[in-house]
Structure formats: structure tokens, C-alpha cells
Write a protein that holds these residues in place. Structure first.
Motif, PDB file in Angstrom:
ATOM      1  N   VAL A 114       0.867  -1.186   0.000  1.00 42.50           N
ATOM      2  CA  VAL A 114       0.000   0.000   0.000  1.00 42.50           C
ATOM      3  C   VAL A 114       0.901   1.233   0.000  1.00 42.50           C
ATOM      4  N   VAL A 118       1.266   5.368   0.280  1.00 42.45           N
ATOM      5  CA  VAL A 118       0.657   6.624   0.717  1.00 42.45           C
ATOM      6  C   VAL A 118       1.411   7.739  -0.002  1.00 42.45           C
ATOM      7  N   ALA A 171      -0.326   3.398   9.792  1.00 35.18           N
ATOM      8  CA  ALA A 171      -0.178   2.186   8.985  1.00 35.18           C
ATOM      9  C   ALA A 171       0.011   0.957   9.865  1.00 35.18           C
ATOM     10  N   CYS A 192       3.892   0.960   2.538  1.00 30.07           N
ATOM     11  CA  CYS A 192       3.465   0.116   3.653  1.00 30.07           C
ATOM     12  C   CYS A 192       3.423  -1.329   3.165  1.00 30.07           C
ATOM     13  N   GLY A 194      -3.924  -6.364   2.438  1.00 32.90           N
ATOM     14  CA  GLY A 194      -3.670  -5.041   1.871  1.00 32.90           C
ATOM     15  C   GLY A 194      -4.913  -4.200   1.710  1.00 32.90           C
ATOM     16  N   LYS A 195      -6.009  -4.814   1.282  1.00 35.58           N
ATOM     17  CA  LYS A 195      -7.242  -4.054   1.037  1.00 35.58           C
ATOM     18  C   LYS A 195      -7.762  -3.400   2.308  1.00 35.58           C
ATOM     19  N   ALA A 226      -5.444  -0.509   3.300  1.00 24.74           N
ATOM     20  CA  ALA A 226      -5.673   0.646   2.429  1.00 24.74           C
ATOM     21  C   ALA A 226      -6.963   1.355   2.783  1.00 24.74           C
ATOM     22  N   SER A 227      -8.005   0.587   3.063  1.00 21.59           N
ATOM     23  CA  SER A 227      -9.307   1.171   3.405  1.00 21.59           C
ATOM     24  C   SER A 227      -9.233   1.980   4.703  1.00 21.59           C
ATOM     25  N   GLU A 281      -7.231   5.197   4.022  1.00 19.85           N
ATOM     26  CA  GLU A 281      -8.015   6.161   3.237  1.00 19.85           C
ATOM     27  C   GLU A 281      -8.949   6.961   4.128  1.00 19.85           C
ATOM     28  N   VAL A 308      -4.039   7.226  -1.222  1.00 22.38           N
ATOM     29  CA  VAL A 308      -3.714   5.893  -0.717  1.00 22.38           C
ATOM     30  C   VAL A 308      -4.009   4.891  -1.829  1.00 22.38           C
ATOM     31  N   GLU A 348      -3.671   0.890  -3.145  1.00 26.16           N
ATOM     32  CA  GLU A 348      -3.339  -0.521  -2.948  1.00 26.16           C
ATOM     33  C   GLU A 348      -2.654  -1.019  -4.221  1.00 26.16           C
TER      34      GLU A 348
END
Length: 309
Positions: free
Chosen positions: A167, A169, A243, A262, A269-270, A273-274, A277, A285, A287
Motif C-alpha cells: 500500500v 501513501v 499504517a 506500507c 492489503g485491502k 488501504a481502506s 483512506e 492511498v 493498494e
């Protein structure tokens, strides 16, 4: 016989200096620079991405210069082309945009001047320009790469079986590589250099054995570059904390920054990332996935077929 077909070059982004792997460890990710090229009467570069409109549209363009310099190196003259250029790689954010452009230029010369360059040839040329092999190596070969450059001697190990989620940023602010290099020390005390080397070695061992906790620990123990660059990126500590709370096992400055990478255990990962965000609304952000194919060049040979070169 001249090569006159439409050439498409696709080069992935790269995240280098991975944690303590300064100028040596790089990772290819699925953001791409794409160049479509065909012969023309004079040089013309058409930017298909808004961000690229700041660059020259003639032979002064960086990709054109790389193509011309490569051709000259082999005693050839690069013919004029019309280039359509698009990029998903943000500029001056530490994701290898310049490395991708160098490789694209070399690929143009390789095709239109019939140089028959191997991946290793392209690595040697591009690393010679960059001064280190981690960005260009990752973009050429894909996957995770470990490189060394001792004078003109360049070695690269490509590892395709490292599985982790990524991920990124990406802040709005830019950070020039020159500025990030300027804060680094000219030398390290011997004892600190030994520590730094051990940390880098341990990071690789942890990644290869999927010991995520140890990998994260080593990413935070860098002695080579990250401690000196933290002052250039005021939000770094906050992003790092968020993170880790979101589930990343480690964070690192991507390249020279300011993007923060990250690293996350596979499958998580999802969700990371969520969560990021939701708390980092002023930053992008993304993924990402590890690109395992590397740079690719294709020639249009029919309306519906492409042939790799």
C-alpha cells in the motif's frame, strides 16, 4: 531491414531503498509508463497524461535524449519518432518515474536501431545513468531485486516468489531526489556501517522466510538513509503510526520519498488501504500489486496481434 512498426513500451514503477536496502533493494509495482512510438519526419512527443504536459514535446524530451544517447553509445543514429506517452507513475514522489523513462528511451533505441540488447545490457546502460541498480533493475525484471554496483560492475538478483501486499501513501507534495540526497552523510563510522549492513541482510532473510514481524523490525532499524530524511517529511511519523495500527508489518520511505510504502501480509492489503483512506484524506492511498513481468516492448504486427521483441 528497418524496424518501422508501431512499438509499445510498458515499464512498471519501482520502489527502491526498501527500508535499510539503500541503493540496493527495489520492488516493481503495478503503475506503468507507456510509450507508443512510430517513425516520423521529426520528433514529436504527445503527452496523454495531464501531469506530463510540463515536459518538452520535441527532441529535448528526456525519453528522446535517453534513446539518442543509447543509439550513440552503439554507433547508431536514433531516427525521429512520434511518441504518445502516458503514465500512472506520479512524478518526483519516489516511485521511479525517471528510471522508467530511462528504460523506455533505451527500449526505443533498441528497437528502431536494431541493437538486440538483452535485459542485462539494458540494466548496465540504465544503472550507469542512474548510478544505482535498484530502481531500474526492478522495472526491467519485475519482482523484488537486490543489486550491487561496484564501479562499472553491476550484479542483480531477481526474486519473484516474495509474496506480500503493498500500500502506497502518496502525498501531494513533491520531493526532489537531489534534496533528499543532500541531507545524507558523506560517511558512516565503521561500527554503524556494520550495524546497517546487518540490518539490511536480516531484512532480506526475514522477507524470504516470511517472518513479517522481523521484517518490520528491520525496516524500522535502517541506519543508511531514513533517519536523515525524516526531517524533510513532517507527516512521516503520523503515517507510519497509522499504517502499523491498520495492520501493516512495516513501512519505508519509497525511493527518495515522499511516498511512504506500507508492506502488509498477503491478503490484508485491502483492509489496510481502506483504513488509511479513512484517516489520510489529504493524501492518495493506493493498494498496489508487485509487478512480476517487468518492462515489456511489443510491436504491432496485425490489427489484433502484438509480438514481443
Amino acid at each position: 531491414m528497418k524496424n518501422d512498426g508501431m512499438l509499445t513500451v510498458r515499464v512498471p514503477a519501482s520502489s527502491a531503498n526498501l527500508g535499510p536496502g539503500f541503493d540496493s533493494i527495489g520492488l516493481a509495482v503495478n503503475l506503468y509508463l507507456t510509450v507508443e512510438a512510430e517513425r516520423a519526419e521529426s520528433w514529436e512527443v504527445i503527452p496523454l497524461s495531464k501531469e506530463l504536459s510540463i515536459f518538452p514535446t520535441d527532441e529535448r524530451h528526456f525519453i528522446v535524449k535517453m534513446a539518442q544517447e543509447t543509439a550513440k553509445q552503439y554507433g547508431k543514429v536514433m531516427p525521429a519518432c512520434r511518441l504518445a506517452v502516458s503514465s500512472e507513475i506520479p512524478l518526483t514522489r519516489g516511485l521511479g518515474s525517471s528510471a522508467a523513462a530511462i528504460i523506455a528511451g533505451i527500449e526505443l533505441a533498441n528497437y528502431f536501431c536494431q541493437l538486440n540488447l538483452s535485459h542485462k545490457d539494458i540494466l548496465d546502460i540504465s544503472a550507469g545513468i542512474e548510478g544505482h541498480p535498484d530502481n531500474v533493475g526492478a522495472s526491467i525484471y519485475g519482482g523484488l531485486v537486490v543489486g550491487s554496483q561496484l564501479g562499472a560492475d553491476i550484479d542483480l538478483t531477481v526474486v519473484q516468489n516474495v509474496n506480500m501486499d503493498v500500500v502506497a501513501v502518496i502525498p501531494e507534495e513533491e520531493l526532489l531526489t537531489e534534496s533528499a540526497r543532500a541531507v545524507l552523510p558523506d560517511q558512516l563510522p565503521f561500527s554503524k556501517a556494520v550495524e546497517a549492513s546487518a540490518v539490511s541482510n536480516q531484512l532480506l532473510a526475514a522477507l524470504f522466510t516470511e517472518n513479517w514481524d522481523l521484517a518490520g523490525k528491520m525496516m524500522s532499524c535502517d541506519r543508511f538513509h531514513q533517519p536523515y530524511r525524516r526531517g524533510l517529511i513532517p507527516w512521516w511519523e503520523d503515517v507510519e503510526k497509522l499504517a502499523m495500527e491498520a495492520g501493516a508489518f512495516g513501512t519505508a520511505l519509497s525511493g527518495a520519498g515522499p511516498t511512504i510504502l506500507c508492506l502488509v501480509e498477503p491478503g490484508k492489503g485491502k483492509s489496510v488501504a481502506s483504513l488509511l483512506e479513512g484517516t489520510l484524506s489529504s493524501m492518495r492511498v493506493v493498494e498496489l500489486e508487485i509487478d512480476r513481468a517487468g518492462s515489456q516492448a511489443f510491436v504491432e504486427v496485425a490489427e489484433t496481434k502484438k509480438s514481443p521483441i
